[in-house]
Design a protein around this motif. Structure first.
Motif, PDB file in Angstrom:
ATOM      1  N   ILE A  39      23.482  79.793  44.401  1.00 23.13           N
ATOM      2  CA  ILE A  39      23.943  78.676  45.217  1.00 23.13           C
ATOM      3  C   ILE A  39      24.454  79.220  46.546  1.00 23.13           C
ATOM      4  CG2 ILE A  39      25.510  76.713  45.326  1.00 23.13           C
ATOM      5  CD1 ILE A  39      23.353  76.538  43.122  1.00 23.13           C
ATOM      6  N   ASP A  40      23.756  78.869  47.637  1.00 25.16           N
ATOM      7  CA  ASP A  40      24.177  79.346  48.958  1.00 25.16           C
ATOM      8  C   ASP A  40      25.394  78.595  49.473  1.00 25.16           C
ATOM      9  OD1 ASP A  40      22.207  81.238  49.064  1.00 25.16           O
ATOM     10  OD2 ASP A  40      20.791  79.960  50.144  1.00 25.16           O
ATOM     11  N   ASP A  41      25.381  77.265  49.313  1.00 23.57           N
ATOM     12  CA  ASP A  41      26.467  76.449  49.862  1.00 23.57           C
ATOM     13  C   ASP A  41      26.504  75.107  49.161  1.00 23.57           C
ATOM     14  OD1 ASP A  41      24.364  74.977  50.911  1.00 23.57           O
ATOM     15  OD2 ASP A  41      24.613  75.715  52.948  1.00 23.57           O
ATOM     16  N   ILE A  42      27.299  74.193  49.707  1.00 25.03           N
ATOM     17  CA  ILE A  42      27.519  72.896  49.080  1.00 25.03           C
ATOM     18  C   ILE A  42      26.251  72.052  49.016  1.00 25.03           C
ATOM     19  CG2 ILE A  42      28.214  71.722  51.212  1.00 25.03           C
ATOM     20  CD1 ILE A  42      29.797  71.282  47.697  1.00 25.03           C
ATOM     21  N   PHE A  43      25.310  72.260  49.968  1.00 26.39           N
ATOM     22  CA  PHE A  43      24.039  71.536  49.918  1.00 26.39           C
ATOM     23  C   PHE A  43      23.311  71.854  48.615  1.00 26.39           C
ATOM     24  CE2 PHE A  43      22.908  70.690  54.674  1.00 26.39           C
ATOM     25  CZ  PHE A  43      23.970  69.809  54.745  1.00 26.39           C
ATOM     26  N   ASP A  44      23.192  73.148  48.310  1.00 22.83           N
ATOM     27  CA  ASP A  44      22.513  73.553  47.077  1.00 22.83           C
ATOM     28  C   ASP A  44      23.244  73.029  45.847  1.00 22.83           C
ATOM     29  OD1 ASP A  44      20.637  74.967  48.526  1.00 22.83           O
ATOM     30  OD2 ASP A  44      21.668  76.879  48.332  1.00 22.83           O
ATOM     31  N   TYR A  45      24.566  73.175  45.857  1.00 23.37           N
ATOM     32  CA  TYR A  45      25.368  72.763  44.700  1.00 23.37           C
ATOM     33  C   TYR A  45      25.184  71.276  44.412  1.00 23.37           C
ATOM     34  CZ  TYR A  45      29.427  71.758  41.791  1.00 23.37           C
ATOM     35  OH  TYR A  45      30.242  71.319  40.774  1.00 23.37           O
ATOM     36  N   GLN A  46      25.327  70.450  45.438  1.00 23.48           N
ATOM     37  CA  GLN A  46      25.210  69.005  45.246  1.00 23.48           C
ATOM     38  C   GLN A  46      23.823  68.625  44.729  1.00 23.48           C
ATOM     39  OE1 GLN A  46      27.489  66.817  45.317  1.00 23.48           O
ATOM     40  NE2 GLN A  46      29.146  67.525  46.605  1.00 23.48           N
ATOM     41  N   TYR A  47      22.808  69.347  45.188  1.00 23.41           N
ATOM     42  CA  TYR A  47      21.439  69.046  44.769  1.00 23.41           C
ATOM     43  C   TYR A  47      21.238  69.349  43.291  1.00 23.41           C
ATOM     44  CZ  TYR A  47      16.343  69.433  44.432  1.00 23.41           C
ATOM     45  OH  TYR A  47      15.034  69.292  44.058  1.00 23.41           O
ATOM     46  N   TYR A  48      21.664  70.539  42.854  1.00 22.38           N
ATOM     47  CA  TYR A  48      21.391  70.958  41.491  1.00 22.38           C
ATOM     48  C   TYR A  48      22.253  70.232  40.466  1.00 22.38           C
ATOM     49  CZ  TYR A  48      18.294  74.621  43.153  1.00 22.38           C
ATOM     50  OH  TYR A  48      17.245  75.292  43.728  1.00 22.38           O
ATOM     51  N   GLY A  63      34.986  89.827  34.364  1.00 24.77           N
ATOM     52  CA  GLY A  63      33.587  90.202  34.523  1.00 24.77           C
ATOM     53  C   GLY A  63      32.659  89.633  33.474  1.00 24.77           C
ATOM     54  N   GLU A  64      33.209  89.055  32.420  1.00 26.22           N
ATOM     55  CA  GLU A  64      32.363  88.445  31.381  1.00 26.22           C
ATOM     56  C   GLU A  64      31.654  87.221  31.954  1.00 26.22           C
ATOM     57  OE1 GLU A  64      32.683  86.625  26.839  1.00 26.22           O
ATOM     58  OE2 GLU A  64      34.493  87.254  27.915  1.00 26.22           O
ATOM     59  N   GLN A  65      30.378  87.062  31.623  1.00 26.37           N
ATOM     60  CA  GLN A  65      29.599  85.942  32.144  1.00 26.37           C
ATOM     61  C   GLN A  65      29.233  84.979  31.019  1.00 26.37           C
ATOM     62  OE1 GLN A  65      26.270  87.374  34.424  1.00 26.37           O
ATOM     63  NE2 GLN A  65      27.566  88.327  35.981  1.00 26.37           N
ATOM     64  N   TRP A  66      29.382  83.697  31.296  1.00 24.70           N
ATOM     65  CA  TRP A  66      29.056  82.642  30.337  1.00 24.70           C
ATOM     66  C   TRP A  66      27.882  81.832  30.879  1.00 24.70           C
ATOM     67  CZ3 TRP A  66      34.288  79.845  28.821  1.00 24.70           C
ATOM     68  CH2 TRP A  66      35.159  80.786  28.257  1.00 24.70           C
ATOM     69  N   LEU A  67      26.873  81.625  30.066  1.00 23.27           N
ATOM     70  CA  LEU A  67      25.785  80.728  30.411  1.00 23.27           C
ATOM     71  C   LEU A  67      26.000  79.426  29.644  1.00 23.27           C
ATOM     72  CD1 LEU A  67      23.139  80.339  31.971  1.00 23.27           C
ATOM     73  CD2 LEU A  67      21.925  81.149  29.934  1.00 23.27           C
ATOM     74  N   LEU A  68      26.292  78.367  30.360  1.00 18.70           N
ATOM     75  CA  LEU A  68      26.689  77.097  29.748  1.00 18.70           C
ATOM     76  C   LEU A  68      25.611  76.038  29.958  1.00 18.70           C
ATOM     77  CD1 LEU A  68      30.338  77.139  31.132  1.00 18.70           C
ATOM     78  CD2 LEU A  68      29.610  77.810  28.840  1.00 18.70           C
ATOM     79  N   GLU A  69      25.279  75.333  28.897  1.00 15.40           N
ATOM     80  CA  GLU A  69      24.307  74.242  28.980  1.00 15.40           C
ATOM     81  C   GLU A  69      25.049  72.913  29.075  1.00 15.40           C
ATOM     82  OE1 GLU A  69      21.758  74.519  25.624  1.00 15.40           O
ATOM     83  OE2 GLU A  69      20.855  76.422  26.238  1.00 15.40           O
ATOM     84  N   VAL A  70      24.597  72.051  29.984  1.00 12.60           N
ATOM     85  CA  VAL A  70      25.292  70.785  30.233  1.00 12.60           C
ATOM     86  C   VAL A  70      24.293  69.629  30.178  1.00 12.60           C
ATOM     87  CG1 VAL A  70      26.697  69.454  31.839  1.00 12.60           C
ATOM     88  CG2 VAL A  70      26.966  71.946  31.710  1.00 12.60           C
ATOM     89  N   ASP A  71      24.560  68.657  29.324  1.00 13.95           N
ATOM     90  CA  ASP A  71      23.856  67.370  29.326  1.00 13.95           C
ATOM     91  C   ASP A  71      24.826  66.331  29.860  1.00 13.95           C
ATOM     92  OD1 ASP A  71      21.153  67.669  28.112  1.00 13.95           O
ATOM     93  OD2 ASP A  71      22.315  68.521  26.459  1.00 13.95           O
ATOM     94  N   LYS A  72      24.412  65.592  30.894  1.00 10.86           N
ATOM     95  CA  LYS A  72      25.330  64.653  31.525  1.00 10.86           C
ATOM     96  C   LYS A  72      24.548  63.531  32.187  1.00 10.86           C
ATOM     97  CE  LYS A  72      25.494  67.074  35.973  1.00 10.86           C
ATOM     98  NZ  LYS A  72      24.966  65.915  36.734  1.00 10.86           N
ATOM     99  N   ASP A  73      25.282  62.543  32.715  1.00 11.84           N
ATOM    100  CA  ASP A  73      24.639  61.515  33.519  1.00 11.84           C
ATOM    101  C   ASP A  73      24.151  62.125  34.828  1.00 11.84           C
ATOM    102  OD1 ASP A  73      25.224  59.653  31.578  1.00 11.84           O
ATOM    103  OD2 ASP A  73      27.105  59.023  32.526  1.00 11.84           O
ATOM    104  N   GLU A  74      23.138  61.536  35.414  1.00  6.15           N
ATOM    105  CA  GLU A  74      22.489  62.125  36.591  1.00  6.15           C
ATOM    106  C   GLU A  74      23.456  62.373  37.736  1.00  6.15           C
ATOM    107  OE1 GLU A  74      18.758  61.232  39.659  1.00  6.15           O
ATOM    108  OE2 GLU A  74      19.046  60.000  37.871  1.00  6.15           O
ATOM    109  N   ASP A  75      24.313  61.414  38.048  1.00  7.29           N
ATOM    110  CA  ASP A  75      25.218  61.540  39.188  1.00  7.29           C
ATOM    111  C   ASP A  75      26.619  62.004  38.791  1.00  7.29           C
ATOM    112  OD1 ASP A  75      23.250  60.717  40.961  1.00  7.29           O
ATOM    113  OD2 ASP A  75      23.701  58.592  40.627  1.00  7.29           O
ATOM    114  N   GLU A  76      26.799  62.411  37.531  1.00  7.85           N
ATOM    115  CA  GLU A  76      28.121  62.808  37.049  1.00  7.85           C
ATOM    116  C   GLU A  76      28.494  64.185  37.585  1.00  7.85           C
ATOM    117  OE1 GLU A  76      30.610  62.964  32.823  1.00  7.85           O
ATOM    118  OE2 GLU A  76      28.427  62.751  32.831  1.00  7.85           O
ATOM    119  N   ASP A  77      29.696  64.281  38.144  1.00 12.57           N
ATOM    120  CA  ASP A  77      30.159  65.537  38.728  1.00 12.57           C
ATOM    121  C   ASP A  77      30.724  66.447  37.647  1.00 12.57           C
ATOM    122  OD1 ASP A  77      30.696  67.136  41.135  1.00 12.57           O
ATOM    123  OD2 ASP A  77      32.796  66.819  40.611  1.00 12.57           O
ATOM    124  N   LEU A  78      30.747  67.751  37.923  1.00 10.51           N
ATOM    125  CA  LEU A  78      31.285  68.706  36.959  1.00 10.51           C
ATOM    126  C   LEU A  78      32.807  68.759  36.966  1.00 10.51           C
ATOM    127  CD1 LEU A  78      28.840  71.721  37.467  1.00 10.51           C
ATOM    128  CD2 LEU A  78      28.766  69.953  35.695  1.00 10.51           C
TER     129      LEU A  78
END
Length: 451
Positions: A39-48, A63-78
């Motif tokens: 994600i370069d900036d807020i444009f990318d973030y909002q799109y994805y 340093g631990e990394q988590w890969l999280l799967e999210v099912d949500k409504d299309e316009d629902e914010d994180l």
């Protein structure tokens, strides 16, 4: 997985009851990627994040990394707030506009007040106006790809040569061609023209409005605002203030276009800011003339909306009094004071008089604060300083509470432009100070001590 090199975007806050909260994402974590894309900036973030299914890669402070799967409504914010709202460096303005207010500020103020932004991402996020000169073709491509809108544009003039002169940028005229791409892609736009006497007014303004009409209806509105002139203009382009006759000519021109455009498109499109009506000593237009108040932040219709909301609040209060349902609280402060700028003063005074006529037990002192810091030609309350308010209210009857409009303070803080704090003011004036939000309902509630 471990990764010592810090990448991604630092998370400052996680909203309660949000998806991020449920996923145990915490402040101090870093967002590395969404759907395996950096994600370069807020444009990318909002799109994805608009997708219904996304995979988020988060890195914890250890340093631990988590890969999280999210099912949500299309316009629902994180529900994530990042340390940097843009998720990237802010882009500064490369122009040297003849009307720039930042160039008209004195030395010695806090550094952030001297930063000139010209960032298309702030236009999308916060409603800031951009000149297009700082916008690359890549930026345009992304806006079109992500269909980000509205984009707010500072046109100033549609005469390319004149625009180069006004912005002191030889690419400023060529930058107008970017509007064509946004228009063809259906990206909603709003525009503004900062009017400078003898420069882009008169025939030039008429030409600009005519050219901007070609972008209807994708270009939803254009505001015309008078240039703000402080007393710190030594060495800057010689600009003169508009007078009453000038303001009348501007309004006549705009109203003529409004009639023509409304008959053809059903919208008024071009709007004069409130200052023009006050300077010309004319009545403000009715609510329907503002097309849904598209440019409130530019001072277009702000006073009309305030007055209409106030009248609605007063009608409710009148009904309560008539039915015997209204009672002043036992600890109600019956003598209060208000301070505002020259622009809004006549309206605030009239509104206060109406409340006092309705509730005779209440006394309201309304004070007009002259802007000595920037100069008397600056009349909006949002550019008043704490010291000017203190100096002009010292020794005046203030009652038990002083009410001030919210726009006098730095956003989200209790600090005035000159770094005087609300606590400093209360100590200097020896009066409790309450901040009033912008609506007419808030105005009435604040007077009654119910805000």
């Amino acid at each position: 997985m471990k990764n010592k090199k810090q990448k991604g975007h630092l998370i400052r806050k996680v909203l309660e009851k949000s998806i991020a909260k449920e996923l145990e994402i915490e402040p101090g974590d870093r967002l590395l990627a969404i759907n395996n894309e950096e994600i370069d900036d807020i444009f990318d973030y909002q799109y994805y994040v608009e997708n219904e299914y996304i995979e988020i890669l988060i890195e914890k402070p250890d340093g631990e990394q988590w890969l999280l799967e999210v099912d949500k409504d299309e316009d629902e914010d994180l529900g994530i707030v990042f340390e940097n709202g843009l998720m990237d460096d802010y882009r500064s303005c490369h122009n040297k506009c003849i009307f720039c207010f930042i160039d008209q500020m004195p030395e010695g103020m806090r550094d952030t007040l001297y930063f000139k932004d010209d960032d298309s991402r702030l236009s999308f996020l916060q409603g800031n106006y951009v000149t297009l000169t700082n916008m690359s073709e890549h930026d345009i491509d992304r806006i079109i790809k992500y269909h980000l809108s509205p984009i707010n544009i500072s046109f100033q003039t549609m005469n390319p040569q004149l625009r180069c002169m006004m912005l002191n940028n030889r690419f400023a005229g060529e930058a107008l061609k970017k509007v064509d791409r946004l228009y063809e892609a259906g990206i909603t736009m709003n525009g503004q023209i900062v009017l400078c006497k003898g420069v882009n007014d008169g025939k030039e303004l008429e030409f600009s409005i005519r050219k901007l009409m070609e972008y209807l209806p994708v270009l939803e509105s254009v505001s015309v605002v008078p240039v703000g002139l402080s007393r710190y203009r030594e060495g800057l382009y010689p600009l003169e203030p508009f007078n009453r006759e000038d303001a009348s000519e501007v309004l006549n021109l705009i109203h003529g276009f409004q009639k023509e455009i409304y008959e053809k498109y059903g919208t008024h499109f071009v709007h004069a800011s409130d200052e023009w009506y006050i300077l010309a000593q004319r009545e403000l237009p009715d609510e329907e003339n503002y097309d849904g108040y598209l440019q409130l932040e530019n001072g277009v219709g702000m006073i009309r909306l305030l007055l209409d909301e106030f009248q609605e609040a007063v009608s409710i209060l009148q009904e309560q009094i008539k039915k015997g349902e209204f009672r002043l609280k036992e600890k109600q402060n019956l003598e209060i004071s208000m301070a505002t700028g020259k622009l809004a003063y006549p309206y605030i005074l009239k509104m206060s008089e109406e409340i006092m006529a309705l509730i005779p037990e209440i006394t309201i002192h309304v004070y007009e604060i002259i802007n000595h810091f920037f100069g008397e030609m600056i009349t909006v309350s949002g550019l008043l300083t704490g010291q000017d308010i203190i100096d002009q209210l010292t020794g005046k009857p203030l009652g038990t509470r002083l009410l001030l409009p919210q726009n006098m303070l730095r956003s989200g803080e209790e600090v005035f432009l000159d770094d005087v704090t609300l606590q400093d003011m209360e100590k200097a004036l020896q009066v409790k100070t309450d901040i009033v939000k912008s609506s007419g309902y808030d105005f009435v509630n604040a007077i009654l001590g119910e805000a």
